[in-house]
Design an enzyme around this catalytic site. Structure first.
Site, short mmCIF file in Angstrom:
data_model
loop_
_atom_site.label_atom_id
_atom_site.label_comp_id
_atom_site.label_asym_id
_atom_site.label_seq_id
_atom_site.Cartn_x
_atom_site.Cartn_y
_atom_site.Cartn_z
N HIS A 177 -31.79 2.46 -10.61
CA HIS A 177 -31.75 2.40 -9.14
C HIS A 177 -33.15 2.00 -8.66
O HIS A 177 -34.15 2.43 -9.25
CB HIS A 177 -31.45 3.77 -8.53
CG HIS A 177 -30.01 4.11 -8.36
ND1 HIS A 177 -29.54 5.40 -8.56
CD2 HIS A 177 -28.93 3.37 -7.98
CE1 HIS A 177 -28.23 5.42 -8.32
NE2 HIS A 177 -27.84 4.21 -7.97
N CYS A 203 -33.79 11.04 -5.06
CA CYS A 203 -32.33 11.00 -5.22
C CYS A 203 -31.64 12.12 -4.45
O CYS A 203 -30.51 11.98 -4.01
CB CYS A 203 -31.95 11.14 -6.69
SG CYS A 203 -32.65 9.90 -7.76
N1 ARG Z 1 -26.17 10.81 -12.15
C1 ARG Z 1 -26.40 10.01 -10.99
C2 ARG Z 1 -25.97 8.59 -11.24
O1 ARG Z 1 -26.21 8.10 -12.32
C3 ARG Z 1 -27.83 10.07 -10.59
C4 ARG Z 1 -28.11 9.40 -9.28
C5 ARG Z 1 -29.56 9.37 -8.95
N2 ARG Z 1 -29.75 8.98 -7.61
C6 ARG Z 1 -30.67 8.11 -7.19
N3 ARG Z 1 -30.83 7.94 -5.92
N4 ARG Z 1 -31.36 7.41 -8.03
O2 ARG Z 1 -25.39 7.94 -10.40
#
Ligand code: ARG
Length: 279
Positions: free
Chosen positions: A175, A269
């Site tokens: 991300h 996150c």
């Molecule tokens: N387990 C989640 C996923 O893989 C983690 C999300 C992390 N969020 C972020 N904003 N980077 O989607």
């Protein structure tokens, strides 16, 4: 970046407690389903992040956790708002799809938001960052792992702000918010190698004064930070990153989020910023 007195701006955030947090599927390289999550510890750490933000003078809204949505604690992924318009999320993986519904329900009842449902896959602030004072207000947008680049064009149409597409190339930084963060309304910090060479050139052109992070900073989730323009809230492992932001004139505030790291996320996150209409 020059040494200035960095001034904070009061923010409004949305967080969701890790009441149903587990690691029961693997959708990023950090997730390991064979090691059990310490649920009580996760909740305690989340609560200390929430009180840290409140103690810094910010407003934190809380979204109720829903059973069956173990990643819902990562509230940044639920939507992306700019100037009172909310561009809804559409998750890449079916396991998280219903989180978008919960976030939409929040905006539908929380006041004067214009909510726009997306056609294209996008994971909210996970892959979108807004810099209100850079070039009159621009959006940085990541793609390569989660958000469909078609969503970047869609976001630009919905929000009426230029959207700069940046290609992420390292699966560990899947991300945008794992590789880049806004330090204030116009300055960013990022880990260059998480981006394609062309995207690195774009970032260097737009942000010649950025604070550059290295791989160790990014692996410590040091870029997954929340800043109010002065206080930079980042996880305890990110010691060097704390030094870097201090050298740039910001004030690091460390919070232990070791359990949330098990799902592949940290401070940013777990915190969505709400940007209501300016008046
Ligand atoms: N387990 C989640 C996923 O893989 C983690 C999300 C992390 N969020 C972020 N904003 N980077 O989607």
């Amino acid at each position: 970046m020059s040494q200035l007195e960095r001034s904070p701006r009061t923010r409004t955030y949305l967080m969701c407690p890790p009441e149903h947090f587990t690691v029961e599927y693997t959708i990023n390289p950090w997730m390991d389903t064979t090691v059990a999550v310490d649920a009580a510890q996760a909740l305690k750490q989340w609560e200390s992040l929430r009180t840290t933000l409140v103690d810094l003078g910010h407003v934190v809204h809380v979204l109720d956790a829903r059973p069956g949505l173990p990643d819902m604690v990562y509230s940044a992924n639920g939507a992306f708002s700019v100037d009172g318009t909310v561009y809804g999320a559409r998750f890449r993986y079916p396991q998280r799809a219903d989180e978008a519904v919960a976030h939409q329900a929040f905006y539908d009842t929380a006041g004067a938001w214009r909510f726009v449902a997306p056609q294209h896959v996008n994971e909210g602030e996970g892959d979108f960052a807004y810099l209100p004072a850079a070039y009159g207000g621009i959006v940085l947008a990541g793609y390569g792992f989660r958000t469909d680049p078609a969503a970047h064009a869609e976001a630009q149409e919905v929000l009426g702000r230029p959207v700069i597409s940046l290609r992420l190339v390292d699966p560990a930084f899947y991300h945008l918010d794992t590789a880049l963060a806004a330090l204030d309304d116009r300055h960013v910090t990022y880990y260059p190698e998480a981006f394609s060479e062309a995207s690195q050139r774009v970032l260097a052109q737009l942000f010649p004064d950025a604070v550059l992070a290295d791989r160790a900073d990014a692996e410590a989730f040091g870029l997954n930070l929340v800043s109010d323009g002065r206080h930079v809230v980042l996880n305890t492992d990110a010691v060097d990153m704390g030094h870097k932001v201090r050298a740039a004139g910001y004030h690091p505030v460390h919070v232990d989020l070791s359990e949330l790291k098990r799902g592949g996320g940290s401070v940013k996150c777990a915190v969505a910023e709400l940007r209501p209409a300016q008046r």
